[in-house]
Design an enzyme around this catalytic site. Structure first.
Site, PDB file in Angstrom:
ATOM      1  N   GLY A   1      66.529  91.973  64.085  1.00 25.78           N
ATOM      2  CA  GLY A   1      67.118  92.271  65.390  1.00 25.78           C
ATOM      3  C   GLY A   1      66.750  91.265  66.435  1.00 25.78           C
ATOM      4  O   GLY A   1      65.638  90.748  66.450  1.00 25.78           O
ATOM      5  N   HIS A   2      67.703  90.937  67.279  1.00 27.01           N
ATOM      6  CA  HIS A   2      67.370  90.181  68.477  1.00 27.01           C
ATOM      7  C   HIS A   2      68.299  90.579  69.607  1.00 27.01           C
ATOM      8  O   HIS A   2      69.380  91.100  69.395  1.00 27.01           O
ATOM      9  CB  HIS A   2      67.365  88.669  68.230  1.00 27.01           C
ATOM     10  CG  HIS A   2      68.592  88.134  67.596  1.00 27.01           C
ATOM     11  ND1 HIS A   2      68.630  87.760  66.269  1.00 27.01           N
ATOM     12  CD2 HIS A   2      69.817  87.900  68.090  1.00 27.01           C
ATOM     13  CE1 HIS A   2      69.835  87.328  65.982  1.00 27.01           C
ATOM     14  NE2 HIS A   2      70.579  87.403  67.060  1.00 27.01           N
TER      15      HIS A   2
ATOM     16  N   THR B   1      59.333  92.046  53.120  1.00 28.96           N
ATOM     17  CA  THR B   1      60.561  92.824  53.111  1.00 28.96           C
ATOM     18  C   THR B   1      61.160  92.718  51.702  1.00 28.96           C
ATOM     19  O   THR B   1      60.567  92.087  50.816  1.00 28.96           O
ATOM     20  CB  THR B   1      61.522  92.361  54.222  1.00 28.96           C
ATOM     21  OG1 THR B   1      62.589  93.320  54.310  1.00 28.96           O
ATOM     22  CG2 THR B   1      62.087  90.967  53.982  1.00 28.96           C
TER      23      THR B   1
ATOM     24  N   GLN C   1      64.497  87.708  59.212  1.00 23.57           N
ATOM     25  CA  GLN C   1      63.065  87.747  58.888  1.00 23.57           C
ATOM     26  C   GLN C   1      62.530  86.314  58.677  1.00 23.57           C
ATOM     27  O   GLN C   1      63.127  85.382  59.180  1.00 23.57           O
ATOM     28  CB  GLN C   1      62.781  88.639  57.659  1.00 23.57           C
ATOM     29  CG  GLN C   1      62.920  90.122  57.949  1.00 23.57           C
ATOM     30  CD  GLN C   1      64.325  90.645  57.774  1.00 23.57           C
ATOM     31  OE1 GLN C   1      65.024  90.239  56.881  1.00 23.57           O
ATOM     32  NE2 GLN C   1      64.733  91.561  58.609  1.00 23.57           N
TER      33      GLN C   1
ATOM     34  N   LYS D   1      58.901  78.756  71.944  1.00 21.32           N
ATOM     35  CA  LYS D   1      57.916  79.391  72.826  1.00 21.32           C
ATOM     36  C   LYS D   1      56.666  78.547  73.079  1.00 21.32           C
ATOM     37  O   LYS D   1      55.550  79.080  73.145  1.00 21.32           O
ATOM     38  CB  LYS D   1      57.537  80.776  72.260  1.00 21.32           C
ATOM     39  CG  LYS D   1      58.735  81.737  72.252  1.00 21.32           C
ATOM     40  CD  LYS D   1      58.382  83.100  71.709  1.00 21.32           C
ATOM     41  CE  LYS D   1      58.331  84.160  72.767  1.00 21.32           C
ATOM     42  NZ  LYS D   1      58.241  85.533  72.230  1.00 21.32           N
TER      43      LYS D   1
ATOM     44  N   THR E   1      61.703  97.976  66.583  1.00 27.07           N
ATOM     45  CA  THR E   1      60.836  99.162  66.573  1.00 27.07           C
ATOM     46  C   THR E   1      60.001  99.305  67.845  1.00 27.07           C
ATOM     47  O   THR E   1      59.385 100.352  68.038  1.00 27.07           O
ATOM     48  CB  THR E   1      59.854  99.080  65.382  1.00 27.07           C
ATOM     49  OG1 THR E   1      59.102  97.870  65.525  1.00 27.07           O
ATOM     50  CG2 THR E   1      60.575  99.066  64.048  1.00 27.07           C
ATOM     51  N   GLY E   2      59.933  98.272  68.675  1.00 30.41           N
ATOM     52  CA  GLY E   2      59.129  98.327  69.903  1.00 30.41           C
ATOM     53  C   GLY E   2      57.629  98.196  69.645  1.00 30.41           C
ATOM     54  O   GLY E   2      56.826  98.273  70.570  1.00 30.41           O
TER      55      GLY E   2
ATOM     56  N   GLY F   1      62.150  83.533  67.005  1.00 32.49           N
ATOM     57  CA  GLY F   1      63.027  83.128  68.102  1.00 32.49           C
ATOM     58  C   GLY F   1      64.304  82.506  67.553  1.00 32.49           C
ATOM     59  O   GLY F   1      64.946  81.686  68.217  1.00 32.49           O
ATOM     60  N   LYS F   2      64.694  82.944  66.348  1.00 33.52           N
ATOM     61  CA  LYS F   2      65.925  82.425  65.730  1.00 33.52           C
ATOM     62  C   LYS F   2      67.124  82.688  66.615  1.00 33.52           C
ATOM     63  O   LYS F   2      68.049  81.895  66.678  1.00 33.52           O
ATOM     64  CB  LYS F   2      66.155  83.087  64.355  1.00 33.52           C
ATOM     65  CG  LYS F   2      65.133  82.706  63.315  1.00 33.52           C
ATOM     66  CD  LYS F   2      65.448  83.341  61.975  1.00 33.52           C
ATOM     67  CE  LYS F   2      65.110  84.807  61.885  1.00 33.52           C
ATOM     68  NZ  LYS F   2      63.681  85.153  61.974  1.00 33.52           N
ATOM     69  N   GLY F   3      67.094  83.845  67.316  1.00 31.40           N
ATOM     70  CA  GLY F   3      68.229  84.256  68.149  1.00 31.40           C
ATOM     71  C   GLY F   3      68.676  83.175  69.108  1.00 31.40           C
ATOM     72  O   GLY F   3      69.863  82.872  69.200  1.00 31.40           O
ATOM     73  N   LYS F   4      67.711  82.553  69.804  1.00 32.77           N
ATOM     74  CA  LYS F   4      68.073  81.539  70.804  1.00 32.77           C
ATOM     75  C   LYS F   4      68.754  80.331  70.140  1.00 32.77           C
ATOM     76  O   LYS F   4      69.756  79.820  70.638  1.00 32.77           O
ATOM     77  CB  LYS F   4      66.816  81.088  71.568  1.00 32.77           C
ATOM     78  CG  LYS F   4      67.093  79.925  72.512  1.00 32.77           C
ATOM     79  CD  LYS F   4      65.929  79.572  73.424  1.00 32.77           C
ATOM     80  CE  LYS F   4      66.218  78.228  74.093  1.00 32.77           C
ATOM     81  NZ  LYS F   4      65.212  77.830  75.078  1.00 32.77           N
TER      82      LYS F   4
ATOM     83  N   ASP G   1      60.698  87.020  63.690  1.00 34.87           N
ATOM     84  CA  ASP G   1      60.556  86.997  65.154  1.00 34.87           C
ATOM     85  C   ASP G   1      60.181  85.620  65.692  1.00 34.87           C
ATOM     86  O   ASP G   1      59.476  85.504  66.689  1.00 34.87           O
ATOM     87  CB  ASP G   1      59.496  88.024  65.630  1.00 34.87           C
ATOM     88  CG  ASP G   1      59.769  89.406  65.078  1.00 34.87           C
ATOM     89  OD1 ASP G   1      60.933  89.825  65.113  1.00 34.87           O
ATOM     90  OD2 ASP G   1      58.826  90.056  64.584  1.00 34.87           O
TER      91      ASP G   1
HETATM   92  P1  IMP Z   1      61.180  96.464  55.910  1.00 38.11           P
HETATM   93  O1  IMP Z   1      61.981  95.226  55.931  1.00 38.11           O
HETATM   94  O2  IMP Z   1      61.619  97.485  56.914  1.00 38.11           O
HETATM   95  O3  IMP Z   1      61.041  97.050  54.539  1.00 38.11           O
HETATM   96  O4  IMP Z   1      59.678  96.096  56.359  1.00 38.11           O
HETATM   97  C1  IMP Z   1      58.828  95.295  55.537  1.00 38.11           C
HETATM   98  C2  IMP Z   1      57.978  94.360  56.382  1.00 38.11           C
HETATM   99  O5  IMP Z   1      58.825  93.378  57.004  1.00 38.11           O
HETATM  100  C3  IMP Z   1      57.241  95.039  57.528  1.00 38.11           C
HETATM  101  O6  IMP Z   1      56.014  94.363  57.728  1.00 38.11           O
HETATM  102  C4  IMP Z   1      58.154  94.804  58.714  1.00 38.11           C
HETATM  103  O7  IMP Z   1      57.439  94.856  59.933  1.00 38.11           O
HETATM  104  C5  IMP Z   1      58.645  93.405  58.411  1.00 38.11           C
HETATM  105  N1  IMP Z   1      59.947  93.099  59.030  1.00 38.11           N
HETATM  106  C6  IMP Z   1      61.169  93.519  58.647  1.00 38.11           C
HETATM  107  N2  IMP Z   1      62.118  93.024  59.434  1.00 38.11           N
HETATM  108  C7  IMP Z   1      61.503  92.254  60.338  1.00 38.11           C
HETATM  109  C8  IMP Z   1      61.962  91.437  61.414  1.00 38.11           C
HETATM  110  O8  IMP Z   1      63.158  91.313  61.702  1.00 38.11           O
HETATM  111  N3  IMP Z   1      60.998  90.789  62.113  1.00 38.11           N
HETATM  112  C9  IMP Z   1      59.687  90.872  61.802  1.00 38.11           C
HETATM  113  N4  IMP Z   1      59.217  91.613  60.804  1.00 38.11           N
HETATM  114  C10 IMP Z   1      60.104  92.296  60.073  1.00 38.11           C
END
Ligand code: IMP
Length: 416
Positions: free
Chosen positions: A41-42, A235, A220, A327, A297-298, A16-19, A14
């Protein structure tokens, strides 16, 4: 022979790679994903349209760019197809590796069951099935996208896998599909996805040989990397530069410029160590001003201060040639801005990321704050205190901050 430019996250995702990817995708012929799944996701806003990207590379928003999803990614056909529906005419500009692993709904159910069973030791995953899908891949019991082209054979293999693991699935209360239901599901995926499934490894070699401009888009961040992050609170993929090679079939010699993305402060979602987390009022201000809520996930993100120790680690692991600092404007209005410059572990001060960050407490250096950087487009036009903050960070992490972002707007970007 061209070299592929690379974008990676230097913190906990998160950043800010998207921008930056969106910005760079305008000048690249190909944009490629190499790791992760639809946990990433972005959202990109163009005019009055909003696009949610999870698996499809950001090049999809540049009509001239082509998009590759490499073998290192785990693909949920169901979610991928849903994402595709936002766009028209993808054929011929979207390619999926036949070696990418398939993530099916039962992987998500296993992920959620494991989290439930862990109780207060839960990782805080996105619950999308990422860990179980990569787990199957490494345990050599996974299935690849190429197999989707023969749904009956694939169904047979998956049913045999269900049979072998029956007692585990029962204990986890994971509901499995019937043979017929599974076959129908896979046939449906095949009908839509077959035209996109190709040998992307050969394709990568060809496009580099043709001197195309290629951008590799990380997902990530470094501190969530399976090896170099805060294990087990990570992850399940290789999120760092090295993952771009294995996740697309490239050699280290194919890599060009590496841009690491970092926020001017820090956030993390999910559980696990975060030494510079601010649980007080200032953390709340960062969350509010930075709109720090997850795209996938919000969930509210945990917020804290720039961690120069973790950043040095990330810059070295990734070989970042430059950092894009995102940011900066979120820090506007603070009287004082903190930076974590060392950790204290067992009464000793250390300046590196140890094996376990669980008991590390931050040692802060304080910087005077500033009024406003929002929308500033030249370094010299930034408030003096903001300039000093950036120059001090560069000194600490040993790399230039070549790009500085001062608002979500594409144009509010300082290029140095
Ligand atoms: P998983 O990738 O769903 O198995 O989650 C493992 C960990 O990585 C958790 O702490 C998630 O919140 C984090 N995580 C997975 N994808 C993202 C992402 O795109 N941004 C930030 N945290 C992420």
């Amino acid at each position: 022979m061209s070299k592929a430019d690379l974008i990676v996250g230097l913190q906990w995702g998160d950043e800010g790679k998207g921008k930056i990817v969106d910005h760079m995708a305008q000048t690249h012929d190909y944009v490629c994903r190499f790791a992760g799944g639809h946990n990433a996701g972005h959202t990109i806003v163009i005019g009055d349209k909003k696009y949610a990207l999870h698996l499809i590379p950001s090049g999809v928003l540049n009509p001239k760019a082509k998009n590759i999803v490499g073998n290192g990614v785990v693909i949920s056909p169901k979610d991928f197809i849903k994402e595709m529906e936002q766009f028209e005419n993808l054929e011929g500009r979207l390619f999926l590796s036949d070696k990418a692993h398939i993530l099916l709904p039962y992987h998500a159910l296993i992920d959620q069951a494991r989290e439930r069973m862990k109780g207060d030791k839960a990782i805080g995953t996105t619950g999308k099935g990422i860990g179980p899908a990569y787990g199957d891949k490494i345990a050599r019991v996974g299935h690849r996208l190429g197999e989707l082209l023969c749904p009956d054979k694939l169904t047979e293999k998956i049913m045999a896998y269900f049979e072998t693991n029956k007692t585990i699935f029962e204990a986890m209360e994971v509901e499995l599909p019937s043979e017929r239901g599974l076959l129908e599901e896979l046939e449906g995926y095949k009908t839509i996805l077959a035209p996109y499934i190709v040998d992307t490894t050969k394709m990568m070699w060809d496009i580099l040989a043709e001197d195309k401009r290629v951008l590799l888009e990380g997902a990530q961040g470094t501190m969530l990397d399976i090896d170099h992050g805060t294990y087990p609170y990570v992850t399940s993929s290789t999120t760092v530069s090295a993952g771009a090679c294995s996740g697309l079939g490239l050699s280290p010699k194919d890599l060009g410029k590496v841009t690491g993305i970092a926020k001017a402060y820090c956030t993390r979602v999910g559980n696990g160590p975060f030494p510079s987390e601010d649980l007080g009022a200032e953390g709340d201000i960062l969350r509010k001003n930075g709109h720090e809520f997850g795209t996938t996930t919000g969930r509210p993100r945990r917020c804290g201060w720039f961690d120069a120790v973790a950043m040095r680690h990330a810059v070295r692991v990734n070989g970042a040639d430059q950092v894009a600092l995102m940011k900066l404007d979120v820090l506007d209005g603070f009287n004082e801005v903190k930076v974590c410059v060392a950790y204290e572990v067992d009464g000793k001060e250390i300046d590196y990321v140890p094996y376990d960050l669980e008991d590390a407490t931050p040692v802060y250096q304080r910087f005077p704050g500033w009024d406003k950087t929002k929308g500033v487009r030249e370094f010299e036009a930034l408030p003096k205190n903001a300039q000093s903050y950036i120059l001090a960070l560069e000194e600490m992490i040993g790399t230039k901050m070549g790009i500085i972002s001062t608002s979500p707007d594409r144009d509010d970007t300082i290029i140095r």
